[in-house]
Design a protein around this motif. Structure first.
Motif, PDB file in Angstrom:
ATOM      1  N   MET A   1      35.929  77.402  -2.384  1.00  0.00           N
ATOM      2  CA  MET A   1      34.930  76.596  -3.055  1.00  0.00           C
ATOM      3  C   MET A   1      33.560  76.569  -2.388  1.00  0.00           C
ATOM      4  O   MET A   1      32.693  75.903  -2.904  1.00  0.00           O
ATOM      5  CB  MET A   1      35.418  75.172  -3.255  1.00  0.00           C
ATOM      6  CG  MET A   1      36.116  74.562  -2.068  1.00  0.00           C
ATOM      7  SD  MET A   1      35.063  74.259  -0.620  1.00  0.00           S
ATOM      8  CE  MET A   1      35.867  75.319   0.563  1.00  0.00           C
ATOM      9  N   PRO A   2      33.357  77.312  -1.269  1.00  0.00           N
ATOM     10  CA  PRO A   2      31.966  77.302  -0.787  1.00  0.00           C
ATOM     11  C   PRO A   2      31.065  78.019  -1.794  1.00  0.00           C
ATOM     12  O   PRO A   2      31.496  78.977  -2.442  1.00  0.00           O
ATOM     13  CB  PRO A   2      32.018  78.097   0.521  1.00  0.00           C
ATOM     14  CG  PRO A   2      33.451  78.320   0.836  1.00  0.00           C
ATOM     15  CD  PRO A   2      34.215  78.175  -0.430  1.00  0.00           C
TER      16      PRO A   2
ATOM     17  N   THR C  17      36.278  61.561  -9.462  1.00  0.00           N
ATOM     18  CA  THR C  17      37.451  62.254 -10.004  1.00  0.00           C
ATOM     19  C   THR C  17      37.393  62.280 -11.528  1.00  0.00           C
ATOM     20  O   THR C  17      37.609  63.335 -12.151  1.00  0.00           O
ATOM     21  CB  THR C  17      38.737  61.525  -9.546  1.00  0.00           C
ATOM     22  OG1 THR C  17      38.764  61.528  -8.116  1.00  0.00           O
ATOM     23  CG2 THR C  17      39.983  62.215 -10.081  1.00  0.00           C
ATOM     24  N   GLU C  18      37.041  61.141 -12.123  1.00  0.00           N
ATOM     25  CA  GLU C  18      37.001  61.108 -13.591  1.00  0.00           C
ATOM     26  C   GLU C  18      35.854  61.959 -14.143  1.00  0.00           C
ATOM     27  O   GLU C  18      36.035  62.705 -15.105  1.00  0.00           O
ATOM     28  CB  GLU C  18      36.892  59.662 -14.095  1.00  0.00           C
ATOM     29  CG  GLU C  18      37.049  59.635 -15.618  1.00  0.00           C
ATOM     30  CD  GLU C  18      37.151  58.233 -16.199  1.00  0.00           C
ATOM     31  OE1 GLU C  18      37.126  57.263 -15.424  1.00  0.00           O
ATOM     32  OE2 GLU C  18      37.254  58.136 -17.445  1.00  0.00           O
ATOM     33  N   MET C  19      34.688  61.859 -13.500  1.00  0.00           N
ATOM     34  CA  MET C  19      33.575  62.707 -13.965  1.00  0.00           C
ATOM     35  C   MET C  19      33.950  64.183 -13.870  1.00  0.00           C
ATOM     36  O   MET C  19      33.668  64.964 -14.793  1.00  0.00           O
ATOM     37  CB  MET C  19      32.313  62.430 -13.137  1.00  0.00           C
ATOM     38  CG  MET C  19      31.582  61.167 -13.566  1.00  0.00           C
ATOM     39  SD  MET C  19      29.934  61.010 -12.759  1.00  0.00           S
ATOM     40  CE  MET C  19      30.405  60.091 -11.277  1.00  0.00           C
ATOM     41  N   SER C  20      34.592  64.579 -12.773  1.00  0.00           N
ATOM     42  CA  SER C  20      34.964  65.997 -12.596  1.00  0.00           C
ATOM     43  C   SER C  20      35.912  66.455 -13.691  1.00  0.00           C
ATOM     44  O   SER C  20      35.761  67.544 -14.259  1.00  0.00           O
ATOM     45  CB  SER C  20      35.639  66.198 -11.232  1.00  0.00           C
ATOM     46  OG  SER C  20      34.726  65.897 -10.210  1.00  0.00           O
ATOM     47  N   ARG C  21      36.889  65.614 -13.981  1.00  0.00           N
ATOM     48  CA  ARG C  21      37.887  65.973 -14.983  1.00  0.00           C
ATOM     49  C   ARG C  21      37.251  66.101 -16.368  1.00  0.00           C
ATOM     50  O   ARG C  21      37.426  67.095 -17.082  1.00  0.00           O
ATOM     51  CB  ARG C  21      38.999  64.927 -14.998  1.00  0.00           C
ATOM     52  CG  ARG C  21      40.217  65.313 -15.821  1.00  0.00           C
ATOM     53  CD  ARG C  21      41.261  64.197 -15.830  1.00  0.00           C
ATOM     54  NE  ARG C  21      40.720  62.915 -16.231  1.00  0.00           N
ATOM     55  CZ  ARG C  21      40.327  62.597 -17.474  1.00  0.00           C
ATOM     56  NH1 ARG C  21      40.415  63.489 -18.443  1.00  0.00           N
ATOM     57  NH2 ARG C  21      39.843  61.401 -17.745  1.00  0.00           N
ATOM     58  N   PRO C  34      37.141  79.345 -18.853  1.00  0.00           N
ATOM     59  CA  PRO C  34      38.380  78.771 -18.297  1.00  0.00           C
ATOM     60  C   PRO C  34      38.069  77.663 -17.288  1.00  0.00           C
ATOM     61  O   PRO C  34      37.129  77.786 -16.501  1.00  0.00           O
ATOM     62  CB  PRO C  34      39.045  79.952 -17.579  1.00  0.00           C
ATOM     63  CG  PRO C  34      38.424  81.184 -18.149  1.00  0.00           C
ATOM     64  CD  PRO C  34      37.037  80.794 -18.597  1.00  0.00           C
ATOM     65  N   LYS C  35      38.891  76.611 -17.329  1.00  0.00           N
ATOM     66  CA  LYS C  35      38.623  75.456 -16.447  1.00  0.00           C
ATOM     67  C   LYS C  35      38.645  75.821 -14.966  1.00  0.00           C
ATOM     68  O   LYS C  35      37.885  75.272 -14.178  1.00  0.00           O
ATOM     69  CB  LYS C  35      39.687  74.373 -16.679  1.00  0.00           C
ATOM     70  CG  LYS C  35      39.558  73.665 -18.000  1.00  0.00           C
ATOM     71  CD  LYS C  35      40.565  72.525 -18.062  1.00  0.00           C
ATOM     72  CE  LYS C  35      40.705  72.020 -19.488  1.00  0.00           C
ATOM     73  NZ  LYS C  35      41.649  70.897 -19.554  1.00  0.00           N
ATOM     74  N   ASP C  36      39.533  76.728 -14.584  1.00  0.00           N
ATOM     75  CA  ASP C  36      39.706  76.933 -13.138  1.00  0.00           C
ATOM     76  C   ASP C  36      38.562  77.701 -12.483  1.00  0.00           C
ATOM     77  O   ASP C  36      38.563  77.848 -11.262  1.00  0.00           O
ATOM     78  CB  ASP C  36      41.068  77.562 -12.822  1.00  0.00           C
ATOM     79  CG  ASP C  36      41.214  78.918 -13.452  1.00  0.00           C
ATOM     80  OD1 ASP C  36      40.347  79.293 -14.260  1.00  0.00           O
ATOM     81  OD2 ASP C  36      42.201  79.598 -13.142  1.00  0.00           O
ATOM     82  N   VAL C  37      37.575  78.187 -13.250  1.00  0.00           N
ATOM     83  CA  VAL C  37      36.401  78.796 -12.605  1.00  0.00           C
ATOM     84  C   VAL C  37      35.193  77.855 -12.631  1.00  0.00           C
ATOM     85  O   VAL C  37      34.088  78.255 -12.253  1.00  0.00           O
ATOM     86  CB  VAL C  37      36.027  80.167 -13.233  1.00  0.00           C
ATOM     87  CG1 VAL C  37      37.190  81.144 -13.097  1.00  0.00           C
ATOM     88  CG2 VAL C  37      35.598  80.040 -14.686  1.00  0.00           C
ATOM     89  N   ILE C  38      35.401  76.625 -13.068  1.00  0.00           N
ATOM     90  CA  ILE C  38      34.306  75.643 -13.083  1.00  0.00           C
ATOM     91  C   ILE C  38      34.374  74.813 -11.803  1.00  0.00           C
ATOM     92  O   ILE C  38      35.397  74.210 -11.498  1.00  0.00           O
ATOM     93  CB  ILE C  38      34.405  74.720 -14.322  1.00  0.00           C
ATOM     94  CG1 ILE C  38      34.300  75.559 -15.613  1.00  0.00           C
ATOM     95  CG2 ILE C  38      33.339  73.627 -14.280  1.00  0.00           C
ATOM     96  CD1 ILE C  38      34.532  74.769 -16.901  1.00  0.00           C
ATOM     97  N   THR C  39      33.281  74.815 -11.035  1.00  0.00           N
ATOM     98  CA  THR C  39      33.202  74.047  -9.785  1.00  0.00           C
ATOM     99  C   THR C  39      32.197  72.916  -9.949  1.00  0.00           C
ATOM    100  O   THR C  39      31.116  73.124 -10.495  1.00  0.00           O
ATOM    101  CB  THR C  39      32.769  74.954  -8.620  1.00  0.00           C
ATOM    102  OG1 THR C  39      33.723  76.003  -8.471  1.00  0.00           O
ATOM    103  CG2 THR C  39      32.688  74.189  -7.305  1.00  0.00           C
TER     104      THR C  39
ATOM    105  N   ALA F  51      35.157  69.648  -6.764  1.00  0.00           N
ATOM    106  CA  ALA F  51      36.264  69.797  -7.707  1.00  0.00           C
ATOM    107  C   ALA F  51      36.249  71.207  -8.280  1.00  0.00           C
ATOM    108  O   ALA F  51      35.188  71.779  -8.512  1.00  0.00           O
ATOM    109  CB  ALA F  51      36.150  68.794  -8.842  1.00  0.00           C
ATOM    110  N   THR F  52      37.433  71.775  -8.471  1.00  0.00           N
ATOM    111  CA  THR F  52      37.538  72.998  -9.279  1.00  0.00           C
ATOM    112  C   THR F  52      38.664  72.785 -10.273  1.00  0.00           C
ATOM    113  O   THR F  52      39.658  72.120  -9.980  1.00  0.00           O
ATOM    114  CB  THR F  52      37.821  74.268  -8.448  1.00  0.00           C
ATOM    115  OG1 THR F  52      38.971  74.048  -7.650  1.00  0.00           O
ATOM    116  CG2 THR F  52      36.660  74.638  -7.572  1.00  0.00           C
ATOM    117  N   GLY F  53      38.467  73.351 -11.465  1.00  0.00           N
ATOM    118  CA  GLY F  53      39.466  73.184 -12.513  1.00  0.00           C
ATOM    119  C   GLY F  53      39.644  71.726 -12.894  1.00  0.00           C
ATOM    120  O   GLY F  53      40.676  71.342 -13.436  1.00  0.00           O
ATOM    121  N   GLY F  54      38.653  70.894 -12.589  1.00  0.00           N
ATOM    122  CA  GLY F  54      38.709  69.490 -12.971  1.00  0.00           C
ATOM    123  C   GLY F  54      39.476  68.619 -12.004  1.00  0.00           C
ATOM    124  O   GLY F  54      39.632  67.416 -12.222  1.00  0.00           O
TER     125      GLY F  54
END
Lengths: 67, 67, 67, 67, 67, 67
Positions: A1-2, C17-21, C34-39, F51-54
Motif C-alpha cells: 500500500m505505499p 472505516t465506514e468512509m473507506s468502505r 475492482p474494489k481491491d485496487v482502490i486505495t 484502506a484497500t478494497g474498502g
C-alpha cells in the motif's frame, strides 16, 4: 500500500517504466514490503508550472540556453 | 474544508459528477461535516503514468488484452 | 489503482472505516473498477493547519464557540 | 525544501510567474527559509475535475452564466 | 476552490496564520478568485522525512551545526 | 525540481535514509537530472489511515496475525 507520487517534467514511457521498476525493487529490498502493493504515479508538469527560488523553471531554462 | 483528491485513469464527466455527489453525501452523512465545505478534485492520469508491482499499467492492459 | 487521498480534521477509526468502505463500494459501482485496487488514505490535520479565506480554521472554531 | 502545491483552474504563465515570485518572497520573509530551497508547483485542472458541495464546478459556472 | 498544500518543517501557529493570510490575499489580488474559496493546508514533516540530493535534511542540519 | 512523495507506514530513519539515497541515485542515472534538485518526502501514516478494497489496513493486519 505505499504510494509513490513523482511530480516531474514530462518523461518518455521508457524512463517512467525503468524508474517504476527500479524504485519498486529497491523499496521492496529495503523495507520488505511486497512489490505488488507498491503503486507509483507520475504527475508530469510543464516547465511553466514549476518554480524554485521564486523563478519559473521555464525562465531558468531560457537563460541557460542563452549563455 | 476536507479535501478529497482522486488520482485515477481518465473518466467521463458523468462518472466524475456522480462520484462527487455520492462521496460528498456519504462524507456528510458519516461525519456531519457540511456538504458545502467538502472539495473533490480529480487528477486523471494515463495508463503510462501508473505502475503497480513495478510494471506500468499500460503494459498490464496490453497483456490482458492479448489473452 | 485509483488512489483517494482525504485531508481532513482527525476522525475516529470507526468513521474512517465506514468512509473507506462506502467510498470504495460507490467508486466500484460507478466506474466498474475492482474494489481491491482502490486505495484510500487519510491525512488528518489539526485545525491549526487549515485555512480558508485567509483565516485559520482554529480561529473560526473559537469564534463560533463564543457566539 | 518547503514544497507548495497549488491545484487551481488553468492560469496564464504571467499569473503563475507572479504568484510564484510573491509566495516565495513572503514565505522567506515570514519563516526565514532561503528562497532558493522553496519549490512551487501548479497542478491545473479543468472545471470538470473540481466539485464543492457535491456539484461540479463546471455546472456551477454554467448556472452562474445563465443568470 | 484553489487548494494550496504546503509541505514544510514544523512552524508556529503565528507563522502559519500569517502565511495563510498573505498567500490568500496575494492569490486573490493576482487571479481575482474570491478569498473565501481558497483553502490552505500545512503538512508539517520532521527533518527525518525530507531529503534533497539523496541526503536527509536531519543529517544536513547536524553537519551545519558542527561547522 | 522533481518531487517524490512517499506515503507509507512508519519507517525507521535508516530505511528512509537508504530509500532517499537509492531513489535519488537511480532517478539521476535514468533521467540525467542533477541529484541536488531531487527532493524526497515521507508522509508516514498509521495502519488506521490506509484502506484497500474498502477494508482498513489495521483490520487486515489483525486478521493476518490471528491465522
Amino acid at each position: 500500500m505505499p504510494i509513490v507520487q513523482i511530480t516531474i517534467l514530462p518523461q518518455s514511457v521508457e524512463k517512467k517504466t525503468e524508474m517504476s521498476r527500479v524504485i519498486t525493487d529497491e523499496m521492496h529490498r529495503i523495507t520488505g514490503i511486497p512489490k505488488d502493493v507498491i503503486t507509483i504515479m507520475f504527475h508530469e508538469l510543464p516547465a511553466e508550472s514549476f518554480a524554485t527560488g521564486g523563478e519559473m523553471l521555464s525562465e531558468k531554462l531560457k537563460e541557460a540556453n542563452k549563455s
